[in-house]
Design a protein around this motif. Structure first.
Motif, short mmCIF file in Angstrom:
data_model
loop_
_atom_site.label_atom_id
_atom_site.label_comp_id
_atom_site.label_asym_id
_atom_site.label_seq_id
_atom_site.Cartn_x
_atom_site.Cartn_y
_atom_site.Cartn_z
N THR C 131 -70.36 19.82 6.06
CA THR C 131 -70.94 20.73 7.04
C THR C 131 -70.27 22.10 6.97
O THR C 131 -70.93 23.14 7.03
CB THR C 131 -70.76 20.17 8.46
OG1 THR C 131 -71.23 18.83 8.50
CG2 THR C 131 -71.52 21.00 9.49
N ALA C 132 -68.95 22.10 6.83
CA ALA C 132 -68.21 23.37 6.89
C ALA C 132 -68.29 24.16 5.59
O ALA C 132 -68.44 25.38 5.62
CB ALA C 132 -66.75 23.10 7.25
N ILE C 133 -68.21 23.48 4.45
CA ILE C 133 -68.12 24.25 3.20
C ILE C 133 -69.33 24.09 2.28
O ILE C 133 -69.43 24.78 1.27
CB ILE C 133 -66.82 23.94 2.41
CG1 ILE C 133 -66.81 22.50 1.88
CG2 ILE C 133 -65.60 24.21 3.26
CD1 ILE C 133 -65.59 22.19 1.00
N GLY C 134 -70.26 23.19 2.62
CA GLY C 134 -71.42 22.96 1.76
C GLY C 134 -72.28 24.21 1.57
O GLY C 134 -72.77 24.48 0.47
N GLY C 135 -72.45 24.98 2.64
CA GLY C 135 -73.25 26.19 2.54
C GLY C 135 -72.62 27.22 1.62
O GLY C 135 -73.28 27.82 0.77
N GLY C 136 -71.31 27.41 1.78
CA GLY C 136 -70.60 28.38 0.95
C GLY C 136 -70.60 27.99 -0.52
O GLY C 136 -70.73 28.85 -1.40
N ILE C 137 -70.47 26.68 -0.78
CA ILE C 137 -70.49 26.23 -2.17
C ILE C 137 -71.87 26.44 -2.79
O ILE C 137 -72.00 26.92 -3.91
CB ILE C 137 -70.04 24.75 -2.26
CG1 ILE C 137 -68.54 24.66 -1.95
CG2 ILE C 137 -70.35 24.17 -3.62
CD1 ILE C 137 -67.99 23.26 -1.94
N THR C 138 -72.92 26.11 -2.02
CA THR C 138 -74.28 26.32 -2.52
C THR C 138 -74.52 27.80 -2.82
O THR C 138 -75.10 28.15 -3.85
CB THR C 138 -75.32 25.82 -1.50
OG1 THR C 138 -74.96 24.51 -1.08
CG2 THR C 138 -76.72 25.81 -2.08
#
Lengths: 212, 212, 212
Positions: C131-138
């Motif tokens: 939830t916290a870092i999935g968006g940034g990695i994508t």
């Protein structure tokens, strides 16, 4: 042919174009036949698959495997016929068929979201766009190419315009949903086709002017 | 050990190999322990997770966390023991264990799709392949490495051959599904092992001969 | 404001920070407005979307489109105001708001997994992190940037520490779940804030010392 048959045929032509342009895009990377088929399938059905996973709906190709078969055969033909397929007039044809594909799929994706009453009105816009460009973006990521999000080509913008127009028009003409869909897909196609023909770019006010 | 226990043990050995080879693959990128564990987990369970999301089934590791624990511990061991793990004979062992893993997972993925009657016969082939190579591809994308789709190594082809053989054989011998699964996984393993041992490449007719 | 309202406000501030930092991160790539908005949305809601797909739960933004609207508006403002937004004090503010966002979202993601009784205790940790870092990695994958998994910045580690602390504390104080959540999110924020302020790196024992 009646209307659903025309839609289905156009959808399959779009699938052919997605697979063929995908294979041509990755051939310079020295890909082998297996990789080419994977790229073809991913590009052709990837966007709709992501849409269906977000909608929590069964993936669309599970009930109609023609999408996969058409993608596989198109990829093989493009792989072995790449010198033929890369010829300017054939490639150009594929670009226009790709435009048919994205124009249809963006409206179709929005329609599916509306049918499932998903997060209106923003959900249909997002899922329409994901349906149309999700496969191409996945292909670029897998191939290590720059994704279309970083290109100035007028590709995603006509889609956004078309799908938002569609959502507005079906509010105004709620009895003419099918007609509005056809209209907006056609409109989207023509804007994209104009962008291909005249090599149009994103307008300047949508670009950063780096004054450093 | 009876058959399910053997399968389970092989599955866990495959998980170890997936995690260890993942960590060794990203260590040249100067990754830290956290990144290494993420890469290990993603590679070990990523393929099956994508398969389950497409199948709209609960993700497999949610009901058996051993897959995650084994991946975490293997990643930590590989991270700190990388000089030991990179030694030629250990690395070679890991390559063969990886071959055990992909050979089992490709059949297992197809079996799960068949059990859920998903898009036969194409669905089981695609989901078998996704189960076996989806994790490795995700790892390469996250690490910024060239994905295996662009490599000429004989990796995905034995899997495709094995899973298609399996689907044909269970049509011919519908009473021998378990036996055919074991047979095809074994066959797949041996082809992949031969490819490792003799450094076999994709056959020439599957490559583009660029006559430019 | 009562507690849920404070949470909601902090969540929206985190969404603003995710979108703004995403756009600032991709502007050097000469992205256009459309691409910037996509990057903003993906970064802001991508992690939670992946979490919900793994949980097989409806995506969170489908029932509260404010997340999307806030991401869109923040992206547009960051795009056109990038020279203003890049100013050191504004950028610094965004970094701290990003820290608020990840600290809240890691606990929130874990809470959602616990509420659905998903694969405890490992599932909540993994889904909190996603939830916290999935968006940034994508975002990094789409932009062709090195993902944070390959950076030595102290980013994911405070999150891991915070979410594991939370899971331990709610075992010890099962009647104080809300308090423990607030406590651990605050703790996570302060560790991350310290890392930003003093430019802390991952400790040495978590790095490979290449003795070649």
């Amino acid at each position: 042919m009646n209307t659903p048959e025309i839609y289905y045929t156009l959808g399959m032509l779009g699938t052919v174009a997605f697979a063929v342009t995908a294979v041509l895009a990755v051939i310079p990377k020295q890909i082998d036949l297996f990789g080419a088929i994977v790229m073809g399938i991913v590009t052709a059905v990837g966007g709709g698959t992501i849409r269906d996973m977000i909608l929590d709906a069964p993936v669309f190709w599970a009930t109609d495997l023609n999408y996969i078969w058409v993608a596989v055969v198109s990829s093989i033909v493009a792989f072995y016929g790449n010198q033929f397929m890369s010829r300017k007039n054939i490639y150009s044809l594929m670009l226009y068929l790709d435009a048919v594909g994205i124009a249809m799929f963006v409206i179709q994706g929005a329609e599916k979201a509306i049918a499932l009453d998903f997060a209106q009105p923003v959900g249909p816009v997002l899922l329409g766009l994901i349906t149309a460009i999700g496969g191409g973006i996945t292909r670029d990521v897998l191939a290590g190419n720059t994704t279309l999000l970083l290109k100035k080509e007028l590709y995603a913008l006509p889609l956004t315009f078309g799908v938002i127009s569609y959502l507005i028009l079906i509010q105004i003409f709620p009895d003419q949903v099918k007609l509005m869909g056809t209209l907006c897909a056609t409109l989207t196609f023509f804007i994209r086709a104009a962008a291909i023909h005249w090599k149009l770019h994103v307008p300047n006010w949508m670009l950063i002017s780096k004054r450093s």
